[in-house]
Design a protein around this motif. Structure first.
Motif, PDB file in Angstrom:
ATOM      1  N   ALA A   1      93.687 141.403 -39.218  1.00 24.28           N
ATOM      2  CA  ALA A   1      92.714 140.467 -38.654  1.00 24.28           C
ATOM      3  C   ALA A   1      92.959 139.056 -39.181  1.00 24.28           C
ATOM      4  CB  ALA A   1      91.292 140.907 -38.988  1.00 24.28           C
ATOM      5  N   GLN A   2      92.680 138.073 -38.333  1.00 24.43           N
ATOM      6  CA  GLN A   2      92.874 136.667 -38.685  1.00 24.43           C
ATOM      7  C   GLN A   2      91.692 135.847 -38.178  1.00 24.43           C
ATOM      8  OE1 GLN A   2      95.733 134.682 -40.157  1.00 24.43           O
ATOM      9  NE2 GLN A   2      93.889 133.412 -40.218  1.00 24.43           N
ATOM     10  N   GLU A   3      91.012 135.166 -39.090  1.00 21.86           N
ATOM     11  CA  GLU A   3      89.975 134.227 -38.679  1.00 21.86           C
ATOM     12  C   GLU A   3      90.615 132.885 -38.330  1.00 21.86           C
ATOM     13  OE1 GLU A   3      87.051 133.817 -41.749  1.00 21.86           O
ATOM     14  OE2 GLU A   3      85.988 135.645 -41.174  1.00 21.86           O
ATOM     15  N   LEU A   4      89.993 132.167 -37.393  1.00 21.81           N
ATOM     16  CA  LEU A   4      90.506 130.859 -37.025  1.00 21.81           C
ATOM     17  C   LEU A   4      89.391 130.004 -36.441  1.00 21.81           C
ATOM     18  CD1 LEU A   4      92.327 131.299 -33.642  1.00 21.81           C
ATOM     19  CD2 LEU A   4      91.889 133.272 -35.050  1.00 21.81           C
ATOM     20  N   GLN A   5      89.595 128.724 -36.453  1.00 22.03           N
ATOM     21  CA  GLN A   5      88.704 127.771 -35.802  1.00 22.03           C
ATOM     22  C   GLN A   5      89.362 127.332 -34.494  1.00 22.03           C
ATOM     23  OE1 GLN A   5      85.574 126.508 -36.909  1.00 22.03           O
ATOM     24  NE2 GLN A   5      85.700 128.176 -38.409  1.00 22.03           N
ATOM     25  N   VAL A   6      88.599 127.362 -33.421  1.00 16.10           N
ATOM     26  CA  VAL A   6      89.117 127.028 -32.096  1.00 16.10           C
ATOM     27  C   VAL A   6      88.260 125.940 -31.477  1.00 16.10           C
ATOM     28  CG1 VAL A   6      89.596 127.894 -29.773  1.00 16.10           C
ATOM     29  CG2 VAL A   6      90.038 129.363 -31.755  1.00 16.10           C
ATOM     30  N   HIS A   7      88.896 124.894 -30.970  1.00 16.84           N
ATOM     31  CA  HIS A   7      88.193 123.878 -30.176  1.00 16.84           C
ATOM     32  C   HIS A   7      88.211 124.362 -28.739  1.00 16.84           C
ATOM     33  CE1 HIS A   7      86.465 119.944 -29.463  1.00 16.84           C
ATOM     34  NE2 HIS A   7      87.296 119.795 -28.434  1.00 16.84           N
ATOM     35  N   ASP A   8      87.016 124.741 -28.232  1.00 15.58           N
ATOM     36  CA  ASP A   8      86.981 125.454 -26.952  1.00 15.58           C
ATOM     37  C   ASP A   8      86.808 124.532 -25.766  1.00 15.58           C
ATOM     38  OD1 ASP A   8      84.291 124.789 -26.707  1.00 15.58           O
ATOM     39  OD2 ASP A   8      83.560 126.785 -27.198  1.00 15.58           O
ATOM     40  N   SER A   9      86.845 125.134 -24.580  1.00 15.46           N
ATOM     41  CA  SER A   9      86.790 124.395 -23.323  1.00 15.46           C
ATOM     42  C   SER A   9      85.445 123.742 -23.076  1.00 15.46           C
ATOM     43  CB  SER A   9      87.117 125.348 -22.163  1.00 15.46           C
ATOM     44  OG  SER A   9      86.324 126.532 -22.252  1.00 15.46           O
ATOM     45  N   GLN A  10      84.432 124.067 -23.876  1.00 16.55           N
ATOM     46  CA  GLN A  10      83.119 123.436 -23.745  1.00 16.55           C
ATOM     47  C   GLN A  10      82.930 122.292 -24.735  1.00 16.55           C
ATOM     48  OE1 GLN A  10      80.067 126.457 -23.931  1.00 16.55           O
ATOM     49  NE2 GLN A  10      81.067 127.751 -22.400  1.00 16.55           N
ATOM     50  N   GLY A  11      83.992 121.979 -25.479  1.00 13.59           N
ATOM     51  CA  GLY A  11      83.918 120.872 -26.420  1.00 13.59           C
ATOM     52  C   GLY A  11      83.394 121.242 -27.786  1.00 13.59           C
ATOM     53  N   ASN A  12      83.254 122.553 -28.055  1.00 10.16           N
ATOM     54  CA  ASN A  12      82.741 123.015 -29.341  1.00 10.16           C
ATOM     55  C   ASN A  12      83.877 123.545 -30.204  1.00 10.16           C
ATOM     56  OD1 ASN A  12      79.959 122.689 -28.409  1.00 10.16           O
ATOM     57  ND2 ASN A  12      80.344 124.523 -27.179  1.00 10.16           N
ATOM     58  N   THR A  13      83.719 123.414 -31.511  1.00 14.84           N
ATOM     59  CA  THR A  13      84.623 124.088 -32.432  1.00 14.84           C
ATOM     60  C   THR A  13      83.913 125.333 -32.924  1.00 14.84           C
ATOM     61  OG1 THR A  13      85.673 122.012 -33.106  1.00 14.84           O
ATOM     62  CG2 THR A  13      85.920 123.909 -34.583  1.00 14.84           C
ATOM     63  N   ILE A  14      84.480 126.484 -32.627  1.00 18.77           N
ATOM     64  CA  ILE A  14      83.825 127.761 -32.907  1.00 18.77           C
ATOM     65  C   ILE A  14      84.713 128.641 -33.779  1.00 18.77           C
ATOM     66  CG2 ILE A  14      82.447 127.747 -30.786  1.00 18.77           C
ATOM     67  CD1 ILE A  14      84.485 129.645 -29.548  1.00 18.77           C
ATOM     68  N   ARG A  15      84.071 129.602 -34.419  1.00 18.41           N
ATOM     69  CA  ARG A  15      84.796 130.562 -35.249  1.00 18.41           C
ATOM     70  C   ARG A  15      85.253 131.717 -34.368  1.00 18.41           C
ATOM     71  NH1 ARG A  15      82.771 134.172 -40.267  1.00 18.41           N
ATOM     72  NH2 ARG A  15      81.100 134.636 -38.812  1.00 18.41           N
ATOM     73  N   ALA A  16      86.501 132.113 -34.526  1.00 24.28           N
ATOM     74  CA  ALA A  16      87.057 133.181 -33.702  1.00 24.28           C
ATOM     75  C   ALA A  16      87.795 134.174 -34.593  1.00 24.28           C
ATOM     76  CB  ALA A  16      88.002 132.619 -32.649  1.00 24.28           C
ATOM     77  N   LEU A  17      88.025 135.361 -34.040  1.00 24.32           N
ATOM     78  CA  LEU A  17      88.743 136.412 -34.747  1.00 24.32           C
ATOM     79  C   LEU A  17      89.824 136.954 -33.835  1.00 24.32           C
ATOM     80  CD1 LEU A  17      88.675 138.078 -37.440  1.00 24.32           C
ATOM     81  CD2 LEU A  17      87.465 139.837 -36.131  1.00 24.32           C
ATOM     82  N   ALA A  18      91.006 137.137 -34.410  1.00 27.27           N
ATOM     83  CA  ALA A  18      92.135 137.672 -33.650  1.00 27.27           C
ATOM     84  C   ALA A  18      92.698 138.882 -34.366  1.00 27.27           C
ATOM     85  CB  ALA A  18      93.216 136.607 -33.497  1.00 27.27           C
ATOM     86  N   TYR A  19      93.286 139.783 -33.578  1.00 32.19           N
ATOM     87  CA  TYR A  19      94.001 140.939 -34.105  1.00 32.19           C
ATOM     88  C   TYR A  19      95.482 140.773 -33.772  1.00 32.19           C
ATOM     89  CZ  TYR A  19      89.246 142.802 -34.161  1.00 32.19           C
ATOM     90  OH  TYR A  19      87.895 142.976 -34.379  1.00 32.19           O
ATOM     91  N   PRO A  20      96.272 140.230 -34.714  1.00 32.07           N
ATOM     92  CA  PRO A  20      97.681 139.940 -34.408  1.00 32.07           C
ATOM     93  C   PRO A  20      98.490 141.159 -33.978  1.00 32.07           C
ATOM     94  CG  PRO A  20      96.989 138.751 -36.369  1.00 32.07           C
ATOM     95  CD  PRO A  20      95.865 139.678 -36.019  1.00 32.07           C
ATOM     96  N   HIS A  21      98.108 142.355 -34.432  1.00 34.25           N
ATOM     97  CA  HIS A  21      98.839 143.548 -34.000  1.00 34.25           C
ATOM     98  C   HIS A  21      98.654 143.806 -32.509  1.00 34.25           C
ATOM     99  CE1 HIS A  21     100.055 144.528 -37.997  1.00 34.25           C
ATOM    100  NE2 HIS A  21      98.835 144.759 -38.434  1.00 34.25           N
TER     101      HIS A  21
END
Length: 388
Positions: free
Chosen positions: A19-39
């Protein structure tokens, strides 16, 4: 309906196994916390464009407050695409994120011949509980009961989170060696081993991993609807039945709370009462806390968010009596609540938390779970002696 956003990765945060946490600047103009599963989706880098499943975030539901990365939209070329991997078990089937994995029980597996002949658990102690938060408490109980290291295998059902990677608890237990392996069963995936069913997961614990104890609990994200039968912890009954059918020792850990504001979860939760009292048709050993009060216990409860000690202990005693009358085919084993076990739980290297409450707020939840670990350790030691 799924709600989607796209965005750009602005930074990578903490990570743990799978698992990898990341910050994403989204299409609505917000910076949100996201989680990815690199596998599942491949590695991520700062500047990557990603597609996000934001459904739970938009609804203010669980998933830890994350949007979930569904795909990396940045094309890095064929050179970075993952090679073909073995396995024909499809998990999360017919969803956009279905994953193909190598099952311990399938034909391609190096363990297929072993699994083809495996039909019996040979008395393996199998502990099952309602909530994922019980897992580290049960293991603390096992370690408290015996100085002899035991081979503990965790089997994750598909009632909660499907990816085992979501759980930082699993990562901490696995990396510290407190569990030797994780097996993900049913639609769940991401364990050290994958199995098609609870039954083959249990058999793999015994015949492939040679477990001393198997712990079978859903992943994080328990589902409840406030109805008698609408909760994912009903798997407790299914696991106890499967363990009995396969010749193991079915051990039921009670879900207990002294601090839950909802009457249906006070004392012994209605989830445990239903799963053990009505859904478990096979005989099992139900681990019950002795409800005789002691000065140290009264003080611990008084300093928590729980109901007064006499009130909650009397409630639990009555619920055990009612449960034993409803389901007399079980064995009700009473374990004492000991101050030394309390001390062991307060020193847990993994923070203990259930339904947002720490150990100090709801100690009976973890003490009761740990008692099933104490009993399982005793059973495992007896089994070793008998087999030697």
């Amino acid at each position: 309906m799924i709600t989607w956003r796209t965005g750009k990765v602005v930074s990578l945060g903490r990570h743990w196994n799978g698992a990898q946490e990341l910050q994403v600047h989204d299409s609505q103009g917000n910076t949100i916390r996201a989680l990815a599963y690199p596998h599942l989706i491949g590695p991520l880098e700062q500047g990557d464009h990603v597609a996000l499943n934001s459904t739970a975030l938009d609804r203010g539901l669980g998933t830890g407050g994350y949007a979930l990365v569904a795909a990396v939209l940045t094309d890095r070329g064929a050179a970075e695409r993952p090679p073909h991997t073995a396995g024909h078990l499809v998990k999360a089937r017919y969803t956009p994120t279905q994953a193909m994995v190598l099952g311990v029980d399938e034909q391609e597996s190096p363990h297929h011949d072993t699994m083809r002949e495996a039909t019996d658990l040979n008395g393996l102690p199998v502990v099952t509980a309602d909530l994922h938060s019980a897992l580290p408490a049960i293991i603390t109980g096992i370690e408290h009961a015996t100085p002899t290291p035991l081979n503990i295998v965790y089997i994750m059902t598909d009632g909660g989170a499907l990816p085992a990677w979501f759980s930082r608890t699993i990562d901490a237990l696995r990396s510290s060696g407190r569990i030797s392996a994780t097996i993900t069963t049913g639609q769940a995936y991401g364990g050290d081993y994958e199995a098609a069913t609870i039954h083959t997961g249990l058999l793999a614990a015994e015949h492939v991993l040679h477990a001393d104890i198997a712990l079978v609990i859903q992943g994080p994200g328990n589902l409840g609807t406030g109805t008698p039968w609408g909760f994912s912890g009903i798997h407790v009954g299914e696991v106890l039945n499967a363990t009995h059918i396969l010749g193991g020792q079915p051990i039921a850990s009670l879900r207990v709370s002294g601090a839950d504001a909802r009457p249906r979860h006070q004392g012994i939760s209605h989830h445990s009462l239903t799963a053990i009292g009505r859904a478990t048709l096979a005989p099992a050993t139900v681990i019950c806390p002795e409800t005789t009060s002691a000065a140290w216990l009264e003080e611990v409860i008084r300093n928590s968010d729980a109901l007064p000690a006499p009130t909650i202990l009397e409630l639990i005693s009555q619920q055990i009596s009612d449960l034993s009358a409803q389901a007399p085919h079980h064995i009700y084993h009473h374990e004492p609540l000991e101050e030394e076990l309390h001390q062991a739980l307060t020193q847990s290297p993994i923070p203990l938390s259930t339904m947002g409450r720490r150990y100090s707020a709801d100690p009976l939840a973890f003490l009761t779970a740990a008692l099933s670990g104490v009993y399982a350790a005793q059973s495992a030691q007896a089994r070793r002696t008998n087999n030697s």
